[in-house]
Design an enzyme around this catalytic site. Structure first.
Site, PDB file in Angstrom:
ATOM      1  N   LYS A  48       0.837  -1.212   0.000  1.00  0.00           N
ATOM      2  CA  LYS A  48       0.000   0.000   0.000  1.00  0.00           C
ATOM      3  C   LYS A  48       0.872   1.262   0.000  1.00  0.00           C
ATOM      4  O   LYS A  48       0.673   2.166  -0.816  1.00  0.00           O
ATOM      5  CB  LYS A  48      -0.948   0.000   1.224  1.00  0.00           C
ATOM      6  CG  LYS A  48      -1.923  -1.167   1.199  1.00  0.00           C
ATOM      7  CD  LYS A  48      -2.880  -1.146   2.365  1.00  0.00           C
ATOM      8  CE  LYS A  48      -2.240  -1.426   3.701  1.00  0.00           C
ATOM      9  NZ  LYS A  48      -1.662  -2.778   3.813  1.00  0.00           N
ATOM     10  N   THR A  49       1.857   1.296   0.891  1.00  0.00           N
ATOM     11  CA  THR A  49       2.743   2.464   0.959  1.00  0.00           C
ATOM     12  C   THR A  49       3.586   2.563  -0.311  1.00  0.00           C
ATOM     13  O   THR A  49       3.856   3.657  -0.809  1.00  0.00           O
ATOM     14  CB  THR A  49       3.668   2.358   2.194  1.00  0.00           C
ATOM     15  OG1 THR A  49       2.850   2.078   3.331  1.00  0.00           O
ATOM     16  CG2 THR A  49       4.447   3.632   2.420  1.00  0.00           C
ATOM     17  N   ASP A  93      -1.867   6.931   5.976  1.00  0.00           N
ATOM     18  CA  ASP A  93      -1.788   5.518   6.318  1.00  0.00           C
ATOM     19  C   ASP A  93      -2.752   5.253   7.478  1.00  0.00           C
ATOM     20  O   ASP A  93      -3.059   6.165   8.244  1.00  0.00           O
ATOM     21  CB  ASP A  93      -0.338   5.198   6.740  1.00  0.00           C
ATOM     22  CG  ASP A  93      -0.039   3.715   6.624  1.00  0.00           C
ATOM     23  OD1 ASP A  93      -0.898   2.973   6.108  1.00  0.00           O
ATOM     24  OD2 ASP A  93       1.053   3.299   7.041  1.00  0.00           O
ATOM     25  N   THR A 142      -5.891  -1.389   6.735  1.00  0.00           N
ATOM     26  CA  THR A 142      -5.921  -2.846   6.839  1.00  0.00           C
ATOM     27  C   THR A 142      -7.350  -3.301   7.113  1.00  0.00           C
ATOM     28  O   THR A 142      -7.628  -4.483   7.116  1.00  0.00           O
ATOM     29  CB  THR A 142      -5.017  -3.320   7.996  1.00  0.00           C
ATOM     30  OG1 THR A 142      -5.319  -2.516   9.142  1.00  0.00           O
ATOM     31  CG2 THR A 142      -3.556  -3.169   7.657  1.00  0.00           C
TER      32      THR A 142
END
Ligand code: ADP
Length: 326
Positions: A48-49, A93, A142
């Site tokens: 994702k990052t 995030d 998540t």
């Protein structure tokens, strides 16, 4: 950090996600407008990052990185919003951990590129309506399920990142061994990938450990035996489960007779936070069909007994849903 791909072209796997992003990036560049807001969800360590850092590079724009839990009040996010450049990216995030007030503050920023700032206090307080530069919010979570509907709906592109195939992980291990300048024989790379739990971050960690082990125990070359010995030594088994994964299964079998058990009860018994279990332990156990999550709680499957080499109850001899019927 050095192992993180810099461009989308260097990323391996997630082909469907990459195809969608390429079209969106292409169109946004042609229109000279920001990309639509993007939400990535999936277990930790799947990229994702990495996507959030590669996308701005493809767009040729800057990126600011923020994290949900660190943004405690709307005032914490204002500097990020006012510092935005034309078409740049703000990455948040763990966006599911944004407090409600910050989340609501983001609504107008995302939709109309506009925020209200309150100046002064009490009767002399004034509200300043501030126009922001058009930007792209990239959120990572998540737990997509924990995001409120209004926030989720404000993302034009929503992509789920799934676990990686063995061949993809093997390719990642091989490429990264070249970056690290260590010689890893093909069977060793395959074994590191096999024990990587479908997750690039974990495969990378295994590779770094195996490299250290090879340097300490031999000439630094990673053979199949070296890789296996290194991973065995730290309790990483043939499926890639580590000590915590196995402790979860053993607790569920030993203390809760295989389940069903609630996540909080399992977490208390193991003395580990429930979030850690839900985010980091359960996704892979669910995917490998070692546990099942039902409305009554978690319970183990035949496969968990087999993997741990614990004798499973005979059919009909347990209250476990799987063994109830004869
Ligand atoms: P997340 O943000 O989902 O927790 P990251 O993006 O930080 O995961 O990824 C963890 C590490 O895994 C990165 O540092 C990178 O080296 C590696 N990685 C992730 N996705 C890929 C990919 N598609 N190809 C190669 N390496 C990857």
């Amino acid at each position: 950090m050095a192992l993180r791909p810099k461009r989308i072209a260097d990323m391996i796997g997630q082909q469907e996600v990459i195809d969608v992003l390429r079209i969106a990036i292409d169109a946004a560049r042609k229109r000279e407008q920001p990309l639509g807001h993007i939400l990535f969800d999936g277990p930790p360590g799947l990229g994702k990052t990495t996507f959030a850092t590669c996308i701005p590079r493809e767009m040729g724009v800057s990126v600011q990185m923020a994290s949900g839990p660190a943004l405690k009040a709307p005032k914490d996010i204002i500097p990020y919003l006012t510092n935005l450049e034309q078409n740049s990216v703000l990455f948040v995030d763990e966006i599911h951990r944004l407090p409600k007030a910050v989340e609501e503050y983001l609504y107008t920023a995302m939709e109309d590129f506009r925020i209200d700032i309150v100046l002064g206090e009490g009767v002399s307080a004034r509200t300043l309506n501030l126009q922001l530069k058009p930007f792209t919010l990239i959120g990572a979570t998540t737990r997509a399920g924990m995001l409120s509907g209004p926030l989720r709906d404000r993302f034009q592109i929503r992509q789920h990142l799934g676990f990686y195939a063995l061949t993809e992980l093997q390719e990642i291990v091989t490429r990264n061994s070249q970056k690290l300048a260590v010689e890893v024989e093909l069977p060793a790379a395959t074994e590191i990938a096999r024990r990587g739990r479908g997750t690039p971050r974990i495969a990378n960690n295994r590779l770094l450990w195996v490299r250290d082990y090879a340097m300490a125990k031999s000439d630094g070359r990673v053979t199949f035996d070296i890789a296996c010995n290194a991973m065995d030594m730290t309790g990483i088994d043939a499926l890639g489960l580590d000590k915590l994964d196995r402790r979860y299964l053993e607790t569920l079998i030993r203390v809760f007779s295989g389940g069903p058990a609630g996540i909080e009860a399992i977490a208390h018994t193991m003395n580990v936070s429930a979030d850690t279990l839900v985010d980091e332990v359960e996704p892979f156990l669910l995917r490998s069909e070692m546990i099942v999550r039902s409305s009554r709680g978690r319970f183990v499957t035949h496969r968990a007994f087999e993997h741990l080499k614990i004798a499973a109850p005979a059919d009909g001899e347990s209250d476990l849903p799987l063994f109830k019927q004869s």
